[in-house]
Scaffold this active site. Structure first.
Site, PDB file in Angstrom:
ATOM      1  CD  GLN A 268      -3.136   0.513   2.227  1.00 42.09           C
ATOM      2  OE1 GLN A 268      -3.127  -0.588   2.764  1.00 42.09           O
ATOM      3  NE2 GLN A 268      -4.021   1.438   2.535  1.00 42.09           N
TER       4      GLN A 268
ATOM      5  NE  ARG B  25      -3.291  -7.379   5.869  1.00 44.92           N
ATOM      6  CZ  ARG B  25      -2.489  -6.365   5.575  1.00 44.92           C
ATOM      7  NH1 ARG B  25      -2.840  -5.482   4.647  1.00 44.92           N
ATOM      8  NH2 ARG B  25      -1.329  -6.222   6.191  1.00 44.92           N
TER       9      ARG B  25
ATOM     10  CG  HIS C 193       2.716  -3.326   9.473  1.00 44.80           C
ATOM     11  ND1 HIS C 193       2.390  -4.637   9.218  1.00 44.80           N
ATOM     12  CD2 HIS C 193       2.727  -2.707   8.263  1.00 44.80           C
ATOM     13  CE1 HIS C 193       2.225  -4.806   7.917  1.00 44.80           C
ATOM     14  NE2 HIS C 193       2.414  -3.658   7.324  1.00 44.80           N
TER      15      HIS C 193
ATOM     16  CB  SER D 156       3.158  -4.100   4.087  1.00 43.05           C
ATOM     17  OG  SER D 156       1.967  -3.914   4.796  1.00 43.05           O
TER      18      SER D 156
ATOM     19  CD  GLN E  65       1.790  -8.470   6.685  1.00 37.66           C
ATOM     20  OE1 GLN E  65       0.661  -8.017   6.810  1.00 37.66           O
ATOM     21  NE2 GLN E  65       2.319  -8.787   5.515  1.00 37.66           N
TER      22      GLN E  65
END
Length: 311
Positions: free
Chosen positions: A5, A111, A195, A86, A243
């Site tokens: 992203q 997600r 994260h 990521s 993650q």
């Protein structure tokens, strides 16, 4: 290498899509899952819509997989190893045969939705810090927290690190890094603090989905966010769960790949972020690095790979 992203842009992959019908086919497959025309959104925007987390994630997944499949269709060699930054880890897993593309598309859309639910727009932030040692940035985050969350989340390269957390704490950490002599410390145009510990509720939602997702053994090595090899279905599920609230150690991933013999690195997807980071790695001067995001860059990478194979 598959970007995550932040590398998206309106018009991405347009030149590759013009000469390779497979690109449009991949996006059409994703559109059928999502219920809207993903290719049209990527080509026409508006940029604000493409930047919405639940839309950016399927777009970047489709872009990475599309470049990969055109690469293979054009005779590009199977790599020795894959990695994704990521969200890009999902692209890598699809390309390694560990996940079906349609299932991964649905998963990353979910997600993105879970991430936005976990932290309402405007309450979270991310910032890029350049020109300081990791330890200095870590100390600035501890100093700036004041009961809130702010922490390093992307260890991208020497002297380049991204922090995330509560918006107010991130703002304080930015000022603390500037006071420590950072060459640059700027807020990023995102509201979801990826994260960071604030993503734990989203990770719990994701874990429930991952339990029912069919995952296979990867046919190609895939380096995970922490630099490890999660090469069984259960290890992959656990890694994707962790993650979401753990730092991405990209510099360690690049060092591990190059340490194990990688000398030709290809970035598959829009932008050139990962190619730039690879050039800053300790082995950067010894590497051939290509970012494949269009028809011309695809041709250049195919030529480079063919030459590398002969060598």
């Amino acid at each position: 290498m598959f970007p995550g992203q932040g590398s998206q842009s309106v018009g991405m992959l347009a030149t590759l899509g013009a000469v390779a019908p497979l690109v449009r086919e991949i996006f059409a497959e994703a559109s059928a899952v999502l219920g809207y025309d993903l290719w049209q959104m990527c080509q026409q925007g508006p940029e604000e819509r493409l930047a919405e987390t639940e839309r950016t994630q399927p777009a970047m997944l489709a872009a990475g997989v599309a470049v990969w499949r055109v690469w293979r269709q054009r005779g590009g060699r199977v790599p020795d190893m894959l990695a994704g930054h990521s969200l890009g880890e999902y692209s890598a897993l699809v390309c390694a045969g560990a996940m079906e593309f349609a299932a991964a598309t649905e998963l990353v859309q979910f997600r993105g939705q879970a991430m936005q639910r976990a932290v309402p727009a405007g309450s979270g932030a991310m910032a890029a810090i350049l020109g300081l040692e990791d330890a200095q940035i870590e100390a600035a985050c501890v100093e700036a927290a004041r009961g809130e969350v702010v922490q390093p989340v992307n260890y991208n390269a020497s002297g380049q690190l991204v922090i995330a957390g509560h918006a107010s704490a991130v703002a304080r950490a930015v000022e603390s890094c500037k006071a420590r002599g950072a060459r640059r410390a700027v807020l990023l145009p995102v509201s979801v603090p990826s994260h960071s510990a604030l993503m734990k509720p989203a990770a719990e939602e994701l874990r429930d989905r991952l339990r029912t997702l069919r995952i296979s053994m990867p046919a190609i090595r895939v380096y995970a966010f922490d630099g490890g090899l999660h090469d069984t279905p259960d290890a992959i599920r656990d890694g994707l769960y962790r993650q979401l609230f753990s730092p991405v150690r990209w510099s360690a991933i690049v060092e591990r790949m190059t340490g194990e013999g990688a000398r030709l690195l290809l970035e598959c997807g829009p932008g050139k972020v990962l190619a730039g980071l690879a050039r800053r790695s300790p082995a950067g001067r010894e590497l051939q690095i290509h970012a494949i995001d269009g028809a011309d860059t695809m041709e250049a990478a195919l030529v480079a790979a063919a030459g590398s194979e002969k060598a």
